[in-house]
Design an enzyme around this catalytic site. Structure first.
Site, PDB file in Angstrom:
ATOM      1  N   LYS A   1       0.776   3.902   4.140  1.00 39.15           N
ATOM      2  CA  LYS A   1       0.859   4.302   2.731  1.00 39.15           C
ATOM      3  C   LYS A   1       1.201   3.060   1.919  1.00 39.15           C
ATOM      4  O   LYS A   1       1.969   2.213   2.393  1.00 39.15           O
ATOM      5  CB  LYS A   1       1.948   5.366   2.537  1.00 39.15           C
ATOM      6  CG  LYS A   1       2.162   5.745   1.063  1.00 39.15           C
ATOM      7  CD  LYS A   1       3.095   6.933   0.890  1.00 39.15           C
ATOM      8  CE  LYS A   1       4.559   6.563   0.834  1.00 39.15           C
ATOM      9  NZ  LYS A   1       4.915   5.615  -0.250  1.00 39.15           N
TER      10      LYS A   1
ATOM     11  N   GLU B   1       4.518  11.268  -7.101  1.00 38.68           N
ATOM     12  CA  GLU B   1       5.987  11.349  -7.160  1.00 38.68           C
ATOM     13  C   GLU B   1       6.470  11.421  -8.611  1.00 38.68           C
ATOM     14  O   GLU B   1       6.085  10.595  -9.452  1.00 38.68           O
ATOM     15  CB  GLU B   1       6.612  10.128  -6.466  1.00 38.68           C
ATOM     16  CG  GLU B   1       8.149  10.152  -6.544  1.00 38.68           C
ATOM     17  CD  GLU B   1       8.843   9.200  -5.581  1.00 38.68           C
ATOM     18  OE1 GLU B   1       8.167   8.553  -4.758  1.00 38.68           O
ATOM     19  OE2 GLU B   1      10.087   9.128  -5.655  1.00 38.68           O
TER      20      GLU B   1
HETATM   21  O1  KIV Z   1       9.647   5.897   1.001  1.00 36.39           O
HETATM   22  C1  KIV Z   1       9.523   7.125   0.963  1.00 36.39           C
HETATM   23  O2  KIV Z   1      10.274   7.885   1.585  1.00 36.39           O
HETATM   24  C2  KIV Z   1       8.449   7.663   0.138  1.00 36.39           C
HETATM   25  C3  KIV Z   1       8.415   9.129  -0.073  1.00 36.39           C
HETATM   26  C4  KIV Z   1       9.422   9.530  -1.076  1.00 36.39           C
HETATM   27  C5  KIV Z   1       7.061   9.617  -0.441  1.00 36.39           C
HETATM   28  O3  KIV Z   1       7.647   6.932  -0.367  1.00 36.39           O
END
Ligand code: KIV
Length: 293
Positions: free
Chosen positions: A126, A195
């Site tokens: 991600k 988010e």
């Molecule tokens: O770092 C994280 O835990 C995140 C989530 C809040 C999606 O990016």
């Protein structure tokens, strides 16, 4: 700490993949995602049937005690990814690319994304950002690595955003968010985290994109939901955002257990006979004889 060894988890459910994400969206089935940073938590989540586990860079704040996510390094992420990978076999494992691991160049982004799979046992990565990340997303996807996008409140840009605040509230910011979501989809992301964005904007975006949206503070209409596990478990007394639901009070429970242990140690009540081991009388007498000779 118990010395009893933990056997390898037996995977009983079907492996969740990026294809499962797409199918769930098509069938209108909600996708569940949680963060994990260690083996036992990942094991419990996998057994509970959670679809996807994100080793988030929130690691920096909830495990390592940093002020924000900016100091988190690739090495720290990979260390925790490996622990999670040992525990989670069925859930889709996603590694969060830390600050400055994908922003400098597309080549650096691809190399670091690859490390999450080769060294961290992850199956996808991600990264945060919209239009400015499209080239990196395209190149990582071209290398065969699934990418999850992240829009709205992107914590790695906390200094640019002026704090941890809701995004997309004005009409122009909402339009920009929608455009970014469409660009990330076009670049090849298999899913996008939204988010801290208004619920109706998240719903609108979710309907416009064909890949699943995963909401955190983005309302019920997203295709899936994610929470930071330490928030869900109530591991902190500190402030938690409005969108967090605490499903447990682990902080309170930890304090109670530590306090009970402390008073039992002080009162010489622990360990009890049931927690102690003994040798046989015969061996003990033999020992006393050799010890005194
Ligand atoms: O770092 C994280 O835990 C995140 C989530 C809040 C999606 O990016």
């Amino acid at each position: 700490m118990s010395t009893v060894s933990v056997s390898a988890p037996v995977s009983q459910r079907k492996k969740v993949t990026t294809l499962t994400f797409r199918q769930k969206k098509e069938h209108g089935e909600p996708i569940s995602m949680l963060t994990a940073y260690d083996y036992p938590t990942a094991l419990a989540m996998d057994m509970a049937g959670v679809d996807s586990i994100l080793v988030g860079d929130s690691l920096g704040m909830v495990v390592l005690g940093y002020e924000n996510t900016l100091p988190v390094t690739m090495e720290e992420m990979l260390h925790h990814c490996r622990a999670v990978a040992r525990g989670a076999k069925s859930a889709l494992r996603i590694g969060d690319m830390p600050f400055m691991s994908y922003q400098v160049s597309v080549e650096q982004a691809v190399r670091n994304a690859g490390r999450f799979l080769q060294e961290g046992g992850m199956e996808a990565v991600k990264l945060e950002g919209g239009r400015e990340r499209v080239d990196a997303v395209r190149a990582i996807v071209a290398a065969g690595i699934p990418v999850m996008g992240h829009l709205g409140l992107t914590p790695q840009s906390v200094n640019q955003l002026g704090g941890f605040r809701t995004q997309g509230k004005s009409a122009s910011a909402a339009k920009r968010l929608l455009e970014d979501a469409l660009l990330l989809e076009e670049a090849g992301c298999f899913s996008i985290v939204l988010e801290a964005v208004p619920a109706r904007l998240a719903e609108f975006i979710s309907q416009k994109i064909s890949i699943p949206s995963i909401g955190i503070g983005a309302g019920l209409a997203c295709d899936g939901q994610v929470l930071v596990t330490h928030d869900l478990l109530g591991l902190f007394e500190r402030f938690t955002p409005k969108f967090v639901k605490k499903y447990a009070d682990f902080h309170g429970e930890m304090k109670r257990a530590f306090g009970e242990y402390l008073s039992e140690v002080q009162a010489r009540q622990f360990p009890g006979v049931e927690h102690s081991v003994e040798t046989t009388d015969e061996e003990w007498q033999a020992f006393l004889r050799v010890a005194s000779s």
